[in-house]
Scaffold this motif. Structure first.
Motif, PDB file in Angstrom:
ATOM      1  N   TYR A  19       0.915   5.516   2.031  1.00 52.31           N
ATOM      2  CA  TYR A  19       2.060   6.152   1.112  1.00 52.31           C
ATOM      3  C   TYR A  19       1.554   6.636  -0.137  1.00 52.31           C
ATOM      4  N   PRO A  20       2.137   7.412  -0.784  1.00 52.62           N
ATOM      5  CA  PRO A  20       1.672   7.947  -2.102  1.00 52.62           C
ATOM      6  C   PRO A  20       1.398   6.523  -3.067  1.00 52.62           C
ATOM      7  N   GLU A  21       0.484   6.750  -4.175  1.00 54.21           N
ATOM      8  CA  GLU A  21       0.253   5.675  -5.026  1.00 54.21           C
ATOM      9  C   GLU A  21       1.284   5.355  -5.902  1.00 54.21           C
ATOM     10  N   GLY A  22       1.819   4.080  -5.882  1.00 58.32           N
ATOM     11  CA  GLY A  22       2.984   3.638  -6.827  1.00 58.32           C
ATOM     12  C   GLY A  22       4.263   3.374  -6.415  1.00 58.32           C
ATOM     13  N   ILE A  23       4.209   3.564  -4.884  1.00 60.13           N
ATOM     14  CA  ILE A  23       5.393   3.252  -3.957  1.00 60.13           C
ATOM     15  C   ILE A  23       5.662   1.826  -4.209  1.00 60.13           C
ATOM     16  N   TYR A  24       7.259   1.414  -4.484  1.00 58.15           N
ATOM     17  CA  TYR A  24       7.356  -0.028  -4.937  1.00 58.15           C
ATOM     18  C   TYR A  24       8.564  -0.253  -3.874  1.00 58.15           C
ATOM     19  N   CYS A  25       8.512  -1.567  -3.566  1.00 59.57           N
ATOM     20  CA  CYS A  25       9.563  -2.184  -2.658  1.00 59.57           C
ATOM     21  C   CYS A  25      10.686  -2.709  -3.635  1.00 59.57           C
ATOM     22  N   PRO A  26      11.770  -2.139  -3.684  1.00 66.44           N
ATOM     23  CA  PRO A  26      13.002  -2.559  -4.528  1.00 66.44           C
ATOM     24  C   PRO A  26      13.511  -3.921  -4.310  1.00 66.44           C
ATOM     25  N   ARG A  27      13.291  -4.453  -3.048  1.00 66.62           N
ATOM     26  CA  ARG A  27      13.773  -5.781  -2.722  1.00 66.62           C
ATOM     27  C   ARG A  27      12.886  -6.978  -3.079  1.00 66.62           C
ATOM     28  N   CYS A  28      11.531  -6.789  -2.831  1.00 61.75           N
ATOM     29  CA  CYS A  28      10.853  -7.998  -3.146  1.00 61.75           C
ATOM     30  C   CYS A  28       9.922  -7.546  -4.542  1.00 61.75           C
TER      31      CYS A  28
END
Length: 157
Positions: free
Chosen positions: A21-30
């Protein structure tokens, strides 16, 4: 001519996209962050770009475990609190290392404990920790063609 092109991967994980994935993607749940090619817990100065559910959170929402641990036997009745504490310690330790190692379900049904988790290695880690601490019988069964493991620990005396 190369013949190894037709070798299929031994196991398939429907929650692994097989790409970076691109750098800096985050999971909004955890709140895990995809950084340097893997999911990690973010530092204080981490830069978030766009939301995307991590594979562990998708497994939790779908209730699709990668591993299950069944714990049973007469020994469990007298030592349930100790065994549950051991499991909680392993969960805490592994969860602090990797955001992809999460518990889907932890149930206590009379003379049985059942734990389902998002990672097959995580399930094995829990099962082996119980076996090392309390002996007994540990059966490990991997699913053919899928990334799934079922462990059953049993001790009567």
């Amino acid at each position: 001519m190369r013949l190894d092109r037709f070798i299929q991967p031994k196991s398939h994980d429907p929650y692994d996209k097989g790409r970076k994935y691109p750098e800096g993607i985050y999971c909004p749940r955890c709140q895990a962050l995809y950084h340097q090619g893997r999911w990690r817990w973010p530092d204080k100065d981490a830069a978030f770009r766009e939301p995307l559910l991590c594979s562990a959170c998708r497994r939790i929402l779908d209730r699709f475990p990668a591993g299950e641990i069944q714990i049973s036997g007469k020994y469990l009745n007298g030592h349930k609190k100790e065994i549950m504490n051991l499991i909680q310690n392993v969960i805490r330790e592994e969860g602090s290392r990797s955001p992809l190692k999460k518990v889907i379900d932890f149930s206590n049904k009379g003379d049985r404990l059942h734990v389902s988790v998002t990672d097959d290695h995580f399930a094995r880690r829990i099962g082996e920790a119980i076996y090392r601490a309390y002996d007994g019988d540990l059966a490990i069964k991997y699913s053919e063609g899928e990334r799934f493991v079922r462990l059953h620990w049993h001790r009567d005396a």
